[in-house]
Structures are given as C-alpha cells and as structure tokens.
Scaffold this motif. Structure first.
Motif, PDB file in Angstrom:
ATOM      1  N   CYS A  66     -20.225 -30.776 -71.262  1.00 21.19           N
ATOM      2  CA  CYS A  66     -21.467 -30.630 -71.045  1.00 21.19           C
ATOM      3  C   CYS A  66     -21.978 -31.182 -69.520  1.00 21.19           C
ATOM      4  CB  CYS A  66     -22.375 -31.396 -71.934  1.00 21.19           C
ATOM      5  SG  CYS A  66     -22.007 -30.924 -73.817  1.00 21.19           S
ATOM      6  N   SER A  67     -21.602 -32.571 -69.371  1.00 20.86           N
ATOM      7  CA  SER A  67     -22.025 -33.105 -68.174  1.00 20.86           C
ATOM      8  C   SER A  67     -21.418 -32.431 -66.916  1.00 20.86           C
ATOM      9  CB  SER A  67     -21.659 -34.557 -68.028  1.00 20.86           C
ATOM     10  OG  SER A  67     -20.129 -34.780 -68.541  1.00 20.86           O
ATOM     11  N   ASP A 108     -17.110 -38.857 -70.336  1.00 21.37           N
ATOM     12  CA  ASP A 108     -16.517 -40.051 -70.874  1.00 21.37           C
ATOM     13  C   ASP A 108     -15.155 -39.576 -71.028  1.00 21.37           C
ATOM     14  OD1 ASP A 108     -18.857 -39.412 -72.567  1.00 21.37           O
ATOM     15  OD2 ASP A 108     -17.066 -40.118 -73.900  1.00 21.37           O
ATOM     16  N   GLY A 109     -14.962 -38.272 -71.770  1.00 17.36           N
ATOM     17  CA  GLY A 109     -13.375 -37.620 -72.146  1.00 17.36           C
ATOM     18  C   GLY A 109     -12.952 -37.294 -70.683  1.00 17.36           C
ATOM     19  N   ASP A 110     -13.728 -36.909 -69.883  1.00 22.17           N
ATOM     20  CA  ASP A 110     -13.370 -36.127 -68.545  1.00 22.17           C
ATOM     21  C   ASP A 110     -12.784 -37.517 -67.770  1.00 22.17           C
ATOM     22  OD1 ASP A 110     -13.449 -33.402 -67.394  1.00 22.17           O
ATOM     23  OD2 ASP A 110     -14.833 -34.326 -66.075  1.00 22.17           O
ATOM     24  N   ASN A 136     -21.798 -40.446 -72.851  1.00 27.69           N
ATOM     25  CA  ASN A 136     -22.562 -40.320 -74.216  1.00 27.69           C
ATOM     26  C   ASN A 136     -21.439 -40.741 -75.435  1.00 27.69           C
ATOM     27  OD1 ASN A 136     -20.814 -38.113 -74.254  1.00 27.69           O
ATOM     28  ND2 ASN A 136     -22.177 -36.543 -74.377  1.00 27.69           N
ATOM     29  N   MET A 138     -18.869 -39.613 -76.594  1.00 24.66           N
ATOM     30  CA  MET A 138     -18.426 -38.776 -77.313  1.00 24.66           C
ATOM     31  C   MET A 138     -17.797 -37.392 -76.565  1.00 24.66           C
ATOM     32  SD  MET A 138     -18.219 -38.089 -80.815  1.00 24.66           S
ATOM     33  CE  MET A 138     -18.883 -39.033 -81.385  1.00 24.66           C
ATOM     34  N   GLY A 140     -18.648 -34.161 -76.110  1.00 21.07           N
ATOM     35  CA  GLY A 140     -20.033 -33.192 -76.261  1.00 21.07           C
ATOM     36  C   GLY A 140     -19.689 -31.784 -76.475  1.00 21.07           C
ATOM     37  N   LEU A 141     -19.240 -31.220 -75.442  1.00 24.06           N
ATOM     38  CA  LEU A 141     -19.181 -29.684 -75.440  1.00 24.06           C
ATOM     39  C   LEU A 141     -18.049 -29.191 -76.570  1.00 24.06           C
ATOM     40  CD1 LEU A 141     -19.857 -27.415 -73.464  1.00 24.06           C
ATOM     41  CD2 LEU A 141     -17.402 -27.665 -72.504  1.00 24.06           C
TER      42      LEU A 141
END
Ligand SMILES: Cc1ncc(C[n+]2csc(CCOP(=O)(O)OP(=O)(O)O)c2C)c(N)n1
Length: 317
Positions: A66-67, A108-110, A136, A138, A140-141
């Motif tokens: 998302c970010s 944060d995953g990225d 965030n 988590m 998200g996307l």
C-alpha cells in the motif's frame, strides 16, 4: 504554478518558477479512509513546497505494498518497482544522477522482511537519500499477514492466535549497522513532528532513515489507538541539534533531552520501552558516503563507447 523568485539555470535560462503544493500532487490517493499514509503524503508535499524542489529533479522510489503506491501520488519522477527492491533501484539512480533528490518509501514487509538484506547494506553504503519506513506493523496490501514488526501476540491471517515472536525493532537494527548516519522516528498522527522530521532527513547528507509509526485502520487499528488518544504514551527526544517544537510542549509533556551525536545513548533509547519515543536518535554527517569513496575514472562518452566496443570484440566469434 506562480512565477516569483528567479534563479539562473546552468544553460543560462532564467528559472522563475515558484511551486505550490498542488504542483506536487499526482493521482488521487486510493488508500483507505483513515490510513496514515494520507498524512505522510501531505507532509511530503508540504516539504517539497517549502524546499521548492524541482519536480523534474526529484524521484520517489518504492517497492510493492500500500505504502509503495506513494510515487503515483507525487507529481515528480517515480519508480514503482519490485517488492523489497526499492533501495537498490534508488541507489542506482542516485549514483548515476547525484544531482537528483531521491526519496524511498517502503512498508515494514517491504523493508524489514523481503528487502532486509538491501536495507542493512544500504545503511553501510550511506548513499545520500531519504528512506521512509511506513510502519503499520502488518502486510497491508495482501490483507493482513504478520510482518517482522507485528507486536508479539497480535493476531493476523497467518498467525490468528497471535504473533509468536517479539517484533523486530527497525531502530536498533539500523543503529547497529556500521556507518549508520541518520536514524529518526516520528508518527503520522502528529503532523508538525512528522514534517520537521522529514525536513531534517532531507537536509542530512547521507542515508537518512525515518521510521514512521503509521495507522492501518483495517488490520492494526488497535496498535496505535492508545498512543493517538493519550499523549502520555509518547516520549519526545528533544535537543537543539534534534527536533523540538515548542507548540507541542503543552501536549507531549514526556520529554527527554537527547544529543543525536551520542550513538550509545541512541541505541539505549531505541530499546523497547513502555512509551513510543519520537525524535532524532542519531545523526552524524561525518560518516563516509559511498558516492564520495568510490573511485571511478572520469571518461568521455567517446571513451565509454570505445571501451564497450572492446568488450564486445572480446566475445566476437
Ligand atoms: C516477490 C514478491 N513476494 C510477495 C509479493 C506479495 N506482496 C505484495 S505487497 C506485500 C506486502 C506488503 O506489506 P508491506 O510491505 O508491509 O506494505 P503495506 O502494504 O503494509 O504498506 C506482499 C507480500 C510480491 N508482490 N512479490
């Protein structure tokens, strides 16, 4: 766009452009209502306006998430690449075009999961760019999987009985890497602090890493709920060489004076604590930058073509 100040371009043409905020606004953001990314986008557009950055000299680079849709919403150059690969793309851009201002946005995953290897090495390379971790807690996307920064016991699609592990701490991780030069933390729901942090990161010469605590209203609403309502849950790091916003003193009364030049203290303050600490943890402009250290011979275009041809000849059959 209005025409106010004047400056001379290298080609001798007068550049009298003055940019308004809407000159930096790209597509309409498709993030959920209440997503903290909206506030980060606005702060960034404000920063570009205040600094009067030329859109054609500015690049936003992202991975997937998302970010990572961020570059679409900025009217600058942008590169929306592969999951976890924003930093290598940004590094290539900056090394080839040091005249550009390069910004990276990652989830944060990225950053901390699939892109963790790039993140760690890029801190050591210390190439001049602003790197934002929109955290965030988590994925998200892809709709709510545990990420490295998900707090222990917080449930997700992949760990419905709660995350098993303690969360990875992006601040201590960054501060632990040789040659770290700028590490800060801010929160998207405190726009004045967010803005000043982005500004400090932009003015840092080197790899400026900013972790932004970011609300996801769909999957992790509970994580920052108390911190948003209770200013007591925040502790501000303040210093003349750091960030201090007197207007916030009345609201955020927990303050600690921290000199961003003190790495040991920065590491101590970045350890888990019962409040969220915001401010500049560490800043050191004297750290060497890869672009200044690497020794590449200066070659003309003709010399480069000649060398390329020599290489091709080596493989001719
Ligand atoms: C190589 C690869 N693996 C997995 C995915 C699927 N994927 C897309 S976004 C994403 C995670 C996004 O989470 P985060 O980086 O935290 O960003 P957010 O959406 O929360 O802003 C994943 C796993 C992918 N696109 N590419």
């Amino acid at each position: 766009m209005t025409h106010l100040g004047c400056s001379l371009l290298s080609c001798g043409v007068v550049d009298d452009r003055h940019f308004e905020m809407e000159d930096y606004q790209g597509a309409i953001a498709r993030w959920c209502p209440g997503c903290g990314d909206h506030s980060i986008l606005t702060a960034m557009q404000r920063l570009l306006e205040e600094e009067q950055l030329k859109p054609e000299q500015t690049v936003f680079v992202s991975g997937i998430g998302c970010s990572s849709r961020f570059p679409h919403y900025m009217k600058t150059y942008g590169f929306h690449g592969l999951h976890g690969r924003a930093i290598p793309a940004a590094t290539g851009i900056k090394l080839e075009r040091p005249d550009l201002d390069v910004f990276v946005t990652m989830g944060d995953g990225d950053c901390c999961s699939i892109g963790a290897g790039h993140w760690i090495h890029a801190i050591r390379y210390n190439v001049d760019m602003v790197v934002l971790l929109l955290d965030n807690n988590m994925y998200g996307l892809t709709k709510g999987q545990t990420s490295p920064t998900t707090p222990a016991t917080f449930p997700s699609n992949t760990q419905p009985y709660g995350s098993y592990l303690e969360a990875l701490n992006p601040l201590t991780a960054t501060l632990g890497v040789t040659n770290a030069s700028f590490v800060a933390q801010t929160a998207e729901w405190i726009p004045a602090h967010l803005f000043e942090t982005l500004k400090a990161a932009y003015h840092h010469k080197g790899f400026a890493f900013v972790r932004i605590l970011q609300r996801c209203p769909v999957y992790t609403e509970k994580i920052y709920e108390d911190a948003v309502r209770q200013p007591d849950a925040i502790e501000m790091l303040i210093h003349d060489d750091g960030i201090h916003i007197p207007d916030l003193d009345e609201i955020y009364k927990n303050q600690i004076i921290h000199d961003p030049g003190n790495l040991d203290e920065a590491r101590r303050l970045a350890e888990p604590f019962d409040r969220f600490r915001l401010g500049i943890f560490y800043r050191n402009e004297k750290r060497p930058r890869y672009e200044d250290l690497r020794r590449l011979p200066v070659r003309t275009a003709e010399e480069k073509v000649e060398l390329l041809n020599q290489e091709f000849d080596r493989y001719a059959v």
